[in-house]
Design a protein around this motif. Structure first.
Motif, PDB file in Angstrom:
ATOM      1  N   ARG A 148       9.316  20.231  12.605  1.00 60.92           N
ATOM      2  CA  ARG A 148       9.348  19.793  14.002  1.00 60.92           C
ATOM      3  C   ARG A 148      10.723  19.245  14.375  1.00 60.92           C
ATOM      4  O   ARG A 148      11.255  19.539  15.440  1.00 60.92           O
ATOM      5  N   VAL A 149      11.282  18.443  13.472  1.00 63.79           N
ATOM      6  CA  VAL A 149      12.574  17.808  13.759  1.00 63.79           C
ATOM      7  C   VAL A 149      13.700  18.827  13.733  1.00 63.79           C
ATOM      8  O   VAL A 149      14.585  18.843  14.597  1.00 63.79           O
ATOM      9  N   LYS A 150      13.697  19.717  12.739  1.00 62.62           N
ATOM     10  CA  LYS A 150      14.799  20.662  12.561  1.00 62.62           C
ATOM     11  C   LYS A 150      14.809  21.771  13.614  1.00 62.62           C
ATOM     12  O   LYS A 150      15.778  22.534  13.692  1.00 62.62           O
ATOM     13  N   LYS A 151      13.779  21.848  14.438  1.00 57.56           N
ATOM     14  CA  LYS A 151      13.803  22.804  15.544  1.00 57.56           C
ATOM     15  C   LYS A 151      14.872  22.427  16.558  1.00 57.56           C
ATOM     16  O   LYS A 151      15.340  23.276  17.315  1.00 57.56           O
ATOM     17  N   ASN A 152      15.248  21.159  16.587  1.00 52.85           N
ATOM     18  CA  ASN A 152      16.322  20.717  17.466  1.00 52.85           C
ATOM     19  C   ASN A 152      17.669  21.114  16.845  1.00 52.85           C
ATOM     20  O   ASN A 152      18.002  20.680  15.742  1.00 52.85           O
ATOM     21  N   LEU A 177      10.334  14.032  18.677  1.00 55.31           N
ATOM     22  CA  LEU A 177      10.209  15.299  17.960  1.00 55.31           C
ATOM     23  C   LEU A 177       9.113  15.232  16.902  1.00 55.31           C
ATOM     24  O   LEU A 177       8.321  16.165  16.745  1.00 55.31           O
ATOM     25  N   LEU A 178       9.070  14.121  16.165  1.00 56.49           N
ATOM     26  CA  LEU A 178       8.070  13.958  15.101  1.00 56.49           C
ATOM     27  C   LEU A 178       6.644  14.006  15.644  1.00 56.49           C
ATOM     28  O   LEU A 178       5.757  14.613  15.044  1.00 56.49           O
ATOM     29  N   THR A 179       6.428  13.350  16.763  1.00 63.17           N
ATOM     30  CA  THR A 179       5.073  13.213  17.315  1.00 63.17           C
ATOM     31  C   THR A 179       4.747  14.258  18.358  1.00 63.17           C
ATOM     32  O   THR A 179       3.681  14.189  18.973  1.00 63.17           O
ATOM     33  N   GLU A 180       5.666  15.216  18.529  1.00 60.15           N
ATOM     34  CA  GLU A 180       5.483  16.258  19.541  1.00 60.15           C
ATOM     35  C   GLU A 180       5.180  15.639  20.899  1.00 60.15           C
ATOM     36  O   GLU A 180       4.147  15.879  21.505  1.00 60.15           O
ATOM     37  N   HIS A 181       6.131  14.785  21.335  1.00 60.27           N
ATOM     38  CA  HIS A 181       6.058  14.100  22.624  1.00 60.27           C
ATOM     39  C   HIS A 181       4.792  13.231  22.747  1.00 60.27           C
ATOM     40  O   HIS A 181       4.216  13.104  23.824  1.00 60.27           O
ATOM     41  N   GLY A 182       4.393  12.643  21.629  1.00 61.33           N
ATOM     42  CA  GLY A 182       3.246  11.740  21.636  1.00 61.33           C
ATOM     43  C   GLY A 182       1.910  12.421  21.424  1.00 61.33           C
ATOM     44  O   GLY A 182       0.874  11.753  21.320  1.00 61.33           O
ATOM     45  N   GLY A 183       1.889  13.729  21.348  1.00 64.18           N
ATOM     46  CA  GLY A 183       0.631  14.456  21.150  1.00 64.18           C
ATOM     47  C   GLY A 183       0.040  14.246  19.771  1.00 64.18           C
ATOM     48  O   GLY A 183      -1.172  14.385  19.579  1.00 64.18           O
ATOM     49  N   ASP A 184       0.882  13.912  18.796  1.00 63.09           N
ATOM     50  CA  ASP A 184       0.426  13.631  17.434  1.00 63.09           C
ATOM     51  C   ASP A 184       1.061  12.313  17.005  1.00 63.09           C
ATOM     52  O   ASP A 184       2.106  12.301  16.342  1.00 63.09           O
ATOM     53  N   PRO A 185       0.489  11.177  17.368  1.00 62.88           N
ATOM     54  CA  PRO A 185       1.157   9.875  17.197  1.00 62.88           C
ATOM     55  C   PRO A 185       1.461   9.477  15.757  1.00 62.88           C
ATOM     56  O   PRO A 185       2.332   8.644  15.525  1.00 62.88           O
ATOM     57  N   LEU A 186       0.737  10.026  14.754  1.00 66.24           N
ATOM     58  CA  LEU A 186       0.962   9.803  13.328  1.00 66.24           C
ATOM     59  C   LEU A 186       0.557   8.401  12.857  1.00 66.24           C
ATOM     60  O   LEU A 186      -0.117   8.244  11.842  1.00 66.24           O
ATOM     61  N   ILE A 187       0.976   7.351  13.546  1.00 62.03           N
ATOM     62  CA  ILE A 187       0.641   5.986  13.132  1.00 62.03           C
ATOM     63  C   ILE A 187      -0.878   5.803  13.192  1.00 62.03           C
ATOM     64  O   ILE A 187      -1.518   6.082  14.201  1.00 62.03           O
ATOM     65  N   GLY A 199      25.468  10.859   9.834  1.00 65.16           N
ATOM     66  CA  GLY A 199      26.406  11.844  10.369  1.00 65.16           C
ATOM     67  C   GLY A 199      27.677  11.195  10.828  1.00 65.16           C
ATOM     68  O   GLY A 199      27.989  10.051  10.478  1.00 65.16           O
ATOM     69  N   ASP A 200      28.435  11.933  11.637  1.00 67.28           N
ATOM     70  CA  ASP A 200      29.704  11.441  12.153  1.00 67.28           C
ATOM     71  C   ASP A 200      29.459  10.178  12.964  1.00 67.28           C
ATOM     72  O   ASP A 200      28.651  10.155  13.879  1.00 67.28           O
ATOM     73  N   SER A 201      30.166   9.088  12.621  1.00 65.85           N
ATOM     74  CA  SER A 201      29.972   7.813  13.307  1.00 65.85           C
ATOM     75  C   SER A 201      30.333   7.888  14.787  1.00 65.85           C
ATOM     76  O   SER A 201      29.923   7.042  15.572  1.00 65.85           O
ATOM     77  N   GLY A 202      31.094   8.907  15.187  1.00 67.99           N
ATOM     78  CA  GLY A 202      31.480   9.026  16.580  1.00 67.99           C
ATOM     79  C   GLY A 202      30.546   9.885  17.404  1.00 67.99           C
ATOM     80  O   GLY A 202      30.755  10.056  18.603  1.00 67.99           O
ATOM     81  N   ALA A 203      29.515  10.449  16.793  1.00 66.19           N
ATOM     82  CA  ALA A 203      28.582  11.323  17.501  1.00 66.19           C
ATOM     83  C   ALA A 203      27.232  10.641  17.664  1.00 66.19           C
ATOM     84  O   ALA A 203      26.678  10.104  16.716  1.00 66.19           O
ATOM     85  N   PHE A 204      26.725  10.674  18.891  1.00 65.75           N
ATOM     86  CA  PHE A 204      25.432  10.060  19.176  1.00 65.75           C
ATOM     87  C   PHE A 204      24.584  11.029  19.988  1.00 65.75           C
ATOM     88  O   PHE A 204      24.136  10.723  21.089  1.00 65.75           O
ATOM     89  N   PHE A 205      24.385  12.222  19.434  1.00 65.11           N
ATOM     90  CA  PHE A 205      23.611  13.229  20.141  1.00 65.11           C
ATOM     91  C   PHE A 205      22.155  12.801  20.302  1.00 65.11           C
ATOM     92  O   PHE A 205      21.520  13.090  21.307  1.00 65.11           O
ATOM     93  N   LEU A 206      21.628  12.127  19.288  1.00 67.81           N
ATOM     94  CA  LEU A 206      20.214  11.744  19.267  1.00 67.81           C
ATOM     95  C   LEU A 206      20.080  10.284  18.848  1.00 67.81           C
ATOM     96  O   LEU A 206      20.878   9.776  18.063  1.00 67.81           O
ATOM     97  N   ASN A 207      19.058   9.621  19.361  1.00 72.53           N
ATOM     98  CA  ASN A 207      18.741   8.275  18.905  1.00 72.53           C
ATOM     99  C   ASN A 207      17.356   8.287  18.259  1.00 72.53           C
ATOM    100  O   ASN A 207      16.692   9.335  18.173  1.00 72.53           O
ATOM    101  N   GLN A 208      16.897   7.133  17.812  1.00 74.03           N
ATOM    102  CA  GLN A 208      15.619   7.056  17.110  1.00 74.03           C
ATOM    103  C   GLN A 208      14.451   7.455  18.007  1.00 74.03           C
ATOM    104  O   GLN A 208      13.475   8.046  17.542  1.00 74.03           O
ATOM    105  N   THR A 209      14.553   7.146  19.287  1.00 80.59           N
ATOM    106  CA  THR A 209      13.491   7.537  20.219  1.00 80.59           C
ATOM    107  C   THR A 209      13.386   9.053  20.317  1.00 80.59           C
ATOM    108  O   THR A 209      12.281   9.614  20.363  1.00 80.59           O
ATOM    109  N   ASP A 210      14.533   9.735  20.334  1.00 82.58           N
ATOM    110  CA  ASP A 210      14.529  11.204  20.388  1.00 82.58           C
ATOM    111  C   ASP A 210      13.855  11.791  19.146  1.00 82.58           C
ATOM    112  O   ASP A 210      13.059  12.728  19.249  1.00 82.58           O
TER     113      ASP A 210
END
Length: 258
Positions: free
Chosen positions: A86-90, A61-71, A46-57
């Motif tokens: 799950r991700v696109k709900k944001n 979303l992917l793991t539903e706050h750790g409830g579904d760890p996936l790994i 995305g826009d290099s000047g926007a940092f709304f979300l990072n990898q942790t965020d």
């Protein structure tokens, strides 16, 4: 007999070119399906000047706050479409694509929303009344502010933006074209500090230099209005930026100053 044998052999060789790739894909899928998820590989575009979300965020979303760890889960039991959902709900995320690679990783490519403008709630004298508001993207869609990052964008205000049906309709197309123009024209992007549109679509611009208020009228024919204003800047205001406090260009073929 020999010719029939040669024909059969040629047919067999050609068949192999079709069969082997299919077998290879099938074997790879079978092997991949038996693997377990080793890691979540996340890429944010995305826009290099926007940092709304990072990898942790995104991981949250992917793991539903750790409830579904996936790994550690079997890859063939992980629903990739569900992860994208799950991700696109944001609402800060414009696009998301989830896949898996041959190393046993879940690969997530995310594109953030790009803000063209930020609506703020202001009083009648133009003062910001609260921190509430929303961003507007290139399609004219609204998306929420971020708790962790404030993007630099054109500030807009006024009742016109609250009427979503009107703003998203044909009448609002000229205003969106004007907002896009102010994001791409280097001169006016640097000059315009804020755009206010009242309930009738009448626009007032607040400028950076000289602190002038520009009565712009509606967004219709905005390019010719800016051409007229640019000429006025060069011929008059460049000599004394504080000479006028209010400039009206809403009327055709004339500029009214106070």
């Amino acid at each position: 007999m020999l010719r029939k044998f040669e024909y059969s052999w040629q047919f067999f060789k050609r068949s192999l070119w079709l069969i082997l790739p299919v077998l290879g894909i099938g074997m790879a899928e079978s092997r991949l399906g038996g693997q377990r998820c080793n890691n979540l590989v996340i890429s944010i575009e995305g826009d290099s000047g926007a940092f709304f979300l990072n990898q942790t965020d995104v991981r949250t979303l992917l793991t539903e706050h750790g409830g579904d760890p996936l790994i550690g889960e079997r890859l063939d039991e992980i629903n990739l479409g569900e992860l994208e959902y799950r991700v696109k709900k944001n609402k800060l995320i414009k696009k998301c694509q989830v896949s898996r690679d041959l190393k046993g990783n879940i690969v997530v490519n995310v594109e953030q929303e790009r803000p063209l403008a930020r609506w703020v709630n202001t009083s009648q004298n133009g003062e910001v009344q609260s921190a509430e508001g929303f961003y507007i993207n290139d399609e004219g869609d609204f998306f929420p502010l971020s708790d962790s990052f404030s993007a630099r964008a054109l500030i807009v205000s006024g009742a016109y933006f609250k009427d979503l049906k009107r703003f998203k309709g044909k009448e609002g197309e000229s205003l969106m074209d004007l907002i896009r123009f102010l994001n791409t024209d280097p001169f006016w992007k640097a000059q315009v500090a804020k755009l206010d549109a009242d309930k009738n679509g009448e626009i007032e611009l607040s400028m950076v230099l000289g602190d002038q208020k520009i009565e712009f009228g509606t967004a219709e024919g905005f390019e010719s209005k800016f051409n007229k204003l640019h000429l006025f800047y060069e011929e008059v205001l460049s000599k004394d930026w504080s000479r006028f406090s209010r400039i009206s260009i809403k009327f055709q073929d004339q500029i009214v100053c106070e």
